[in-house]
Design an enzyme around this catalytic site. Structure first.
Site, PDB file in Angstrom:
ATOM      1  N   ASP A  75      -4.661 -48.295   2.463  1.00 35.04           N
ATOM      2  CA  ASP A  75      -4.098 -48.180   3.807  1.00 35.04           C
ATOM      3  C   ASP A  75      -4.221 -46.739   4.268  1.00 35.04           C
ATOM      4  O   ASP A  75      -4.105 -45.808   3.464  1.00 35.04           O
ATOM      5  CB  ASP A  75      -2.632 -48.615   3.847  1.00 35.04           C
ATOM      6  CG  ASP A  75      -2.189 -48.894   5.266  1.00 35.04           C
ATOM      7  OD1 ASP A  75      -2.404 -50.036   5.726  1.00 35.04           O
ATOM      8  OD2 ASP A  75      -1.657 -47.993   5.924  1.00 35.04           O
ATOM      9  N   GLN A  76      -4.468 -46.591   5.551  1.00 33.12           N
ATOM     10  CA  GLN A  76      -4.670 -45.251   6.108  1.00 33.12           C
ATOM     11  C   GLN A  76      -3.627 -44.958   7.183  1.00 33.12           C
ATOM     12  O   GLN A  76      -3.344 -45.816   8.028  1.00 33.12           O
ATOM     13  CB  GLN A  76      -6.076 -45.152   6.708  1.00 33.12           C
ATOM     14  CG  GLN A  76      -6.443 -43.767   7.185  1.00 33.12           C
ATOM     15  CD  GLN A  76      -7.842 -43.764   7.785  1.00 33.12           C
ATOM     16  OE1 GLN A  76      -8.062 -44.304   8.851  1.00 33.12           O
ATOM     17  NE2 GLN A  76      -8.775 -43.160   7.085  1.00 33.12           N
TER      18      GLN A  76
END
Length: 198
Positions: A75-76
């Site tokens: 996840d960013q």
């Protein structure tokens, strides 16, 4: 040459076409499975912690469907001055984000989790990447957004496309992290868990 059928199946816990395209570069077999989790930040949660927590939760959510799998969760989170930036979704919000980013440094924190569903071994890191924006005019922002429409991208740009014209400088150990999957660290984590690419 690695004998991939000797390993547990590799599962990418993501519906992102950008991450899937990056993972394909490693020339290893994998499946994609979309995790269903609440991605909202917790109260006063830092961008780094949010990226780490969501990467882990995505891997754990997909593990329920693939208990024997080797699962990659990622996840960013984009941030400016420690303030988390969501995906804009609309033109108006993208304009606002790029106005805020103009002339500033945006940090992308990419959480990466590799979870062996069979053994419970888990490797987890957060990879930072720094984007320094040019000073942008309203006209430049509008022209960019009309051409690329990056409304599903954190930070309101596509670094692999025309978004590159927005930047003065990029800084980080792996340019793939900016797109959403730090391949250098991924290979390192897979090696730690016993999965060799070569």
């Amino acid at each position: 040459m690695a004998i991939f059928n000797a390993y547990p199946p590799l599962i990418l816990a993501s519906s992102s076409p950008y991450r899937a395209a990056l993972l394909k570069r490693l020339n290893i077999p994998f499946k994609c499975c979309s995790p269903h989790i609440d991605e909202a930040p917790l109260f006063e949660e830092t961008p780094q912690h949010l990226a780490s927590r969501l990467a882990q939760q995505k891997a754990q959510a997909v593990r329920e469907q693939f208990p024997q799998g080797l699962i990659i969760g990622s996840d960013q989170v984009a941030s400016i001055d420690e303030k988390i930036l969501d995906k804009p979704e609309t033109h108006e919000r993208a304009v606002t984000q790029l106005k805020v980013a103009s002339g500033k440094k945006m940090i992308f924190y990419t959480g990466l989790c590799v979870l062996d569903g069979k053994t419970d071994q888990m490797e987890l890191i957060v990879e930072p990447f720094y984007v320094y924006f040019r000073s942008l005019t309203q006209e430049q922002i509008e022209n960019y957004l009309q051409q690329e429409q990056p409304y599903d991208c954190a930070g309101s740009f596509k670094a692999e496309g025309l978004g590159i014209v927005l930047f003065e400088q990029l800084e980080g150990s792996d340019p793939n992290a900016l797109i959403g999957l730090p391949l250098i660290q991924l290979v390192t984590l897979l090696n730690k868990i016993g999965y060799s690419i070569l």
